[in-house]
Design an enzyme around this catalytic site. Sequence first.
Site, PDB file in Angstrom:
ATOM      1  CG  HIS A 172      23.901 -16.287   2.148  1.00  0.00           C
ATOM      2  ND1 HIS A 172      24.903 -16.223   3.149  1.00  0.00           N
ATOM      3  CD2 HIS A 172      22.798 -15.647   2.472  1.00  0.00           C
ATOM      4  CE1 HIS A 172      24.105 -15.570   4.255  1.00  0.00           C
ATOM      5  NE2 HIS A 172      22.890 -15.159   3.756  1.00  0.00           N
TER       6      HIS A 172
ATOM      7  CG  ASP B  18      22.905 -22.163   0.739  1.00  0.00           C
ATOM      8  OD1 ASP B  18      22.111 -22.817   1.339  1.00  0.00           O
ATOM      9  OD2 ASP B  18      23.320 -21.086   0.841  1.00  0.00           O
TER      10      ASP B  18
ATOM     11  CD  GLN C 141      15.971 -18.456   1.063  1.00  0.00           C
ATOM     12  OE1 GLN C 141      14.685 -18.270   1.021  1.00  0.00           O
ATOM     13  NE2 GLN C 141      16.804 -17.754   2.212  1.00  0.00           N
TER      14      GLN C 141
ATOM     15  CE  LYS D 269      17.582 -18.335   5.939  1.00  0.00           C
ATOM     16  NZ  LYS D 269      17.647 -16.935   5.733  1.00  0.00           N
TER      17      LYS D 269
ATOM     18  CB  CYS E 120      24.220 -12.231   3.274  1.00  0.00           C
ATOM     19  SG  CYS E 120      24.003 -11.623   4.915  1.00  0.00           S
TER      20      CYS E 120
END
Length: 423
Positions: free
Chosen positions: A140, A217, A220, A243, A381
Amino acid sequence: MLASTSRTAMNDEGRHSVSFDVHRVRDDFPILKRRIRGRPLVYLDSAASAQKPKAVLDAMQVAQETIYANVHRGVHTLSQEATDAFEAAREKLRAFINAASADEIIFVRGATEGINLVAATYARKFLSAGDEIILSELEHHSNIVPWQLLQAEKGIVIKVAPIDDDGNFLLPAFERLLSPRTRLVAVTHVSNALGTVTPVRAIIEAAHRAGAKVLLDGCQAVPHLAVDMQALDVDFYAFSGHKMYGPTGIGVLYGKKELLATMPPYQGGGEMISTVTFAKSTFKEPPHRFEAGTPAIVEAIGLGAAADYLTALGREAVRAHEQALLAYASQRVSALPGLQIVGRAAEKAAIVSFVMEGVHAHDIGTILDRAGIAVRAGHHCAQPLMERLGLAATARASFGLYNTMEDVDALADALKIVREIFA
């Protein structure tokens, strides 16, 4: 058509474990009762922002109505109660990701700020010109741009680990990029655009053998997987509340306690100081050193409620339900003429990105909206990833714990109409 019924998830040994009744779960989400253009809402955009259960909404409302005050600074009752609730939320997030200490949980505005915090403190202090950071083609923008800003300032070198055409992270190629100058590996745990689950354990182990630190990251990952900081042995882990069925404007940066202790403040202001004179200031220990100013108090309480909600449902049961949705959606969507799923990694979260021959992704999204179906369309993104795949954009259906097989059927039926319009 498959019916959505109460189901029983299977554990790794194949035994029945936790049951998951998706229709009961849907009752927890008031917004799912909405109609869009006269149609029942089919919300397939959870990778961008997941909807909030009533437990989260209620926790925030109760906090606003009964205990709201600024935290850490008052001796009066409301301030003490608000502080207790705020710090209780920190402990809930510690337990949610199995960090060793609540002092390793930093509240930030979201994963973007968490990554920028590491770039502006740890990396700025410890990296010099010629030192290397490894990213991946799946990233991202939030895990690309902060490192480019640091590159312009410090002269660091950015390397990019490749993927194959199906979106699989190529571990041997990554390992070949590691060198004595590698200082940090910053990669996604789960791709927001393709759903690829990267081999994070192997990435972390290889990076540590090379003497590098690792930032993941996890935006998700935390809605779909049970994540365990101590088992992963990752150095930094960032994720956003919205999220994982929590509020916007709040997220978490996890950092190993010994690393956080070596890092300078990210911002200056109230709360993060021990003493201030015009000659010199001294700073609190982590995590408060990195939480300048009044925090997002009510949002942190809401994020704690979201962690409680996911934990109570059972992470194993949620994952089993979402994997069933992914399998069914992949089958239904790929059967449509002229439609190609983008990203068929061996291990995926419940995200289906696709393109349709002769139809722009934005047109797909617009027509689906007329049927009450919310999907995301664009580059997500992740422009370097789109360039790697030779695409301008994809349409993306991202599933959450409240989605049903009927939602998948509605998507497939609406995509047939898109195909007919552009035939």
